[in-house]
Design an enzyme around this catalytic site. Structure first.
Site, PDB file in Angstrom:
ATOM      1  N   THR A 166     -48.613  13.951 -11.164  1.00 54.15           N
ATOM      2  CA  THR A 166     -48.224  12.609 -10.727  1.00 54.15           C
ATOM      3  C   THR A 166     -48.223  11.786 -12.009  1.00 54.15           C
ATOM      4  O   THR A 166     -49.010  12.058 -12.930  1.00 54.15           O
ATOM      5  CB  THR A 166     -49.220  12.004  -9.722  1.00 54.15           C
ATOM      6  N   HIS A 167     -47.327  10.827 -12.102  1.00 53.05           N
ATOM      7  CA  HIS A 167     -47.174  10.016 -13.329  1.00 53.05           C
ATOM      8  C   HIS A 167     -46.902  10.898 -14.556  1.00 53.05           C
ATOM      9  O   HIS A 167     -47.229  10.527 -15.674  1.00 53.05           O
ATOM     10  CB  HIS A 167     -48.414   9.162 -13.605  1.00 53.05           C
ATOM     11  N   SER A 288     -26.504  24.287 -31.412  1.00 57.65           N
ATOM     12  CA  SER A 288     -26.213  23.104 -32.209  1.00 57.65           C
ATOM     13  C   SER A 288     -25.295  23.496 -33.344  1.00 57.65           C
ATOM     14  O   SER A 288     -25.413  24.594 -33.895  1.00 57.65           O
ATOM     15  CB  SER A 288     -27.522  22.535 -32.758  1.00 57.65           C
ATOM     16  N   LYS A 294     -31.422  25.947 -32.722  1.00 58.47           N
ATOM     17  CA  LYS A 294     -31.440  25.221 -31.459  1.00 58.47           C
ATOM     18  C   LYS A 294     -30.855  25.992 -30.273  1.00 58.47           C
ATOM     19  O   LYS A 294     -29.889  26.717 -30.405  1.00 58.47           O
ATOM     20  CB  LYS A 294     -30.666  23.899 -31.583  1.00 58.47           C
ATOM     21  N   ASN A 296     -30.012  24.468 -26.546  1.00 44.50           N
ATOM     22  CA  ASN A 296     -30.088  23.197 -25.816  1.00 44.50           C
ATOM     23  C   ASN A 296     -29.791  23.352 -24.322  1.00 44.50           C
ATOM     24  O   ASN A 296     -28.890  24.104 -23.946  1.00 44.50           O
ATOM     25  CB  ASN A 296     -29.107  22.189 -26.417  1.00 44.50           C
ATOM     26  N   GLU A 301     -28.661  18.616 -18.652  1.00 45.71           N
ATOM     27  CA  GLU A 301     -28.398  17.273 -19.193  1.00 45.71           C
ATOM     28  C   GLU A 301     -27.103  16.685 -18.644  1.00 45.71           C
ATOM     29  O   GLU A 301     -27.033  15.506 -18.287  1.00 45.71           O
ATOM     30  CB  GLU A 301     -28.312  17.330 -20.725  1.00 45.71           C
ATOM     31  N   LYS A 336      -9.400   6.425  -3.009  1.00 46.59           N
ATOM     32  CA  LYS A 336      -9.204   7.871  -3.145  1.00 46.59           C
ATOM     33  C   LYS A 336      -9.794   8.489  -4.404  1.00 46.59           C
ATOM     34  O   LYS A 336     -10.442   9.528  -4.353  1.00 46.59           O
ATOM     35  CB  LYS A 336      -7.720   8.209  -3.027  1.00 46.59           C
TER      36      LYS A 336
END
Ligand code: ARG
Length: 470
Positions: A166-167, A288, A294, A296, A301, A336
């Protein structure tokens, strides 16, 4: 200057051209045309016209022979569009007039009778309803596929624990399966919302004509039966100006997209080095162009990013309707693109999320480590004290102090000795170590809807059963 450019004209004669003495300016044709997006409705437009023609023949408004010619012509047009052989003419504004004009050119006089007792106002309402009925059902199917993956993953990882938050702070240990089944429920509600909205989509508008109905002897119920609608709309004025069903549909989709976005956010976090809860398959990630190391999570996303469009479409539709007097106004043509892009976006996101999840793995070696820290069994200790007749508020305070002590010692609650624990409350006994363990904590949560293995196992079975009938 404006006057001159207004004189630019186009050659195709408009079906509504009778009362006009000047031809439409090409700029106006370009501005009012919707054919570049509403061509997508052609199958529905043709299905509606066929049902309408059959009704006209049944009521003696056209002969059976004329009806047959109309049906034949419309089938040919459908085939031409299917095979990309049809030439759409922007000067004919929309899909309705493009098809009607092509029909007249193909079969002559009989074609001119098709628009009897009909307006584009009720025609377009019918087309959108037919389209949304089909798409809502298809999207429900896509959601079911996604739900299947959540349930399959829940089965596969049953018994594996993870931190529940939580949080975004570690709260209590939960089963991975329990977390996944939360999404099963969420998307289940989305299906219910679409089913419910289908009740309002699935009402037949044709026969409302321009706005006031018609004096010609039509049979609306016949058209409804032909097109598989269980009911017809009640008020012709409401009917031609109503897009509530589209708002409801897009609202339901906006919430689906928000659910996908929340899921996406978790996947972005979970697949990070910091969390390392899951491994997304290489085939569902991108690299990347500058940083060779990397990998990703672009799919989640983009799913997250696309929520803006769908929420935006909902706002567009609501704003579109806001100032409209009854009944039909040309503004409604603007519905539309919002509807279509909603359908496309949601379909794409649901499908790719399903694929990506079915290739995703939970890091079973890393999760036990993640679930250890954070004093997540503190509530269990408080509940333990409650069962020994200590009021919950006092128990909360006792455990708070115990946690502070454990933090100072650099130990987890389960690593404190019985003697240390007893300093905070005499009622604590050896059996406390069961509930201080992750497994003990989880399996203790046997309340209905809780995370105990036995409860989650039942939930999986229920979900599987539900899906087997979907
Ligand atoms: N293309 C129009 C629309 O999408 C069809 C209805 C046009 N009706 C009219 N009276 N101009 O709303």
């Amino acid at each position: 200057m404006g006057r001159k450019s207004n004189k630019k004209e186009h050659s195709t004669e408009k079906p509504w051209g009778g009362r006009f003495s000047e031809k439409t300016a090409t700029s106006v044709e370009a501005f009012t045309a919707s054919i570049h997006f509403d061509a997508r409705l052609y199958r529905h437009d043709i299905a509606g016209s066929m049902a309408h023609a059959r009704m006209l023949a049944k009521k003696g408004l056209i002969s059976q022979k004329e009806c047959d010619r109309i049906l034949g012509g419309l089938s040919e047009i459908q085939q031409e569009i299917d095979e990309d052989r049809f030439v759409f003419r922007p000067e004919l504004e929309d899909i309705h007039m493009n098809i009607e004009k092509a029909l007249v050119e193909k079969i002559g006089a009989a074609g001119e009778k098709l628009h009897t007792a009909r307006s584009r106002n009720d025609q377009v309402a019918l087309d959108i309803r037919l389209y949304l009925r089909q798409e809502a059902q298809r999207i429900i199917g896509l959601i079911t596929e996604l739900q299947k993956v959540f349930v399959a993953l829940s089965r596969k990882y049953l018994g594996v624990a993870m931190p529940g938050y939580t949080h975004l702070q570690r709260a209590q240990p939960v089963l991975v399966s329990h977390h996944l089944l939360a999404y099963f429920e969420m998307f289940g509600r989305d299906k219910e919302r679409l089913e419910d909205c289908l009740k309002r989509i699935n009402v037949m508008p044709l026969g409302s004509a321009a706005l006031a109905g018609t004096g010609l002897p039509i049979d609306r119920d016949f058209v409804a039966r032909e097109l598989g609608f269980p009911a017809i709309t009640a008020n012709s004025m409401d009917t031609v100006g109503d897009r509530d069903f589209a708002v409801e549909f897009v609202a339901a989709c906006a919430l689906i997209q928000i659910h996908l976005s929340r899921l996406a956010e978790e996947l972005v976090l979970w697949s990070s080095e910091e969390f390392s809860f899951v491994r997304l398959a290489d085939s569902y990630c991108t690299g990347s162009s500058i940083m060779p190391q990397k990998k990703n999570p672009d799919i989640p996303e983009l799913i997250r990013g696309k929520s803006g469009r769908v929420v935006g479409h909902l706002v567009s539709l609501l704003t579109l309707l806001k100032g409209l007097p009854l009944t039909y106004n040309r503004d409604l043509q603007e519905d539309k693109e919002a509807i279509f892009d909603t359908v496309d976006t949601i379909s794409q996101c649901l499908a790719i999320a399903t694929e990506m999840l079915s290739h995703m793995q939970f890091m079973e070696d890393r999760l036990p480590e993640a679930v250890k820290g954070g004093y997540m069994t503190a509530t269990d200790l408080a509940d333990y004290l409650v069962l020994k007749n200590i009021p919950f508020r006092s128990a909360h305070a006792i455990v708070g102090k115990t946690v502070a002590y454990a933090i100072k010692k650099g130990k987890d609650l389960s690593e404190l000795s019985l003697a240390e624990l007893k300093k905070f409350s005499q009622v604590i006994e050896e059996d406390v170590f069961i509930i201080l363990s992750v497994k003990g904590s989880i399996d203790g949560r046997i309340s209905k809807g809780g995370t105990a293995s036995a409860i989650v196992n039942e939930a999986i079975e229920k979900a599987e059963h539900k899906l087997s009938k979907a």
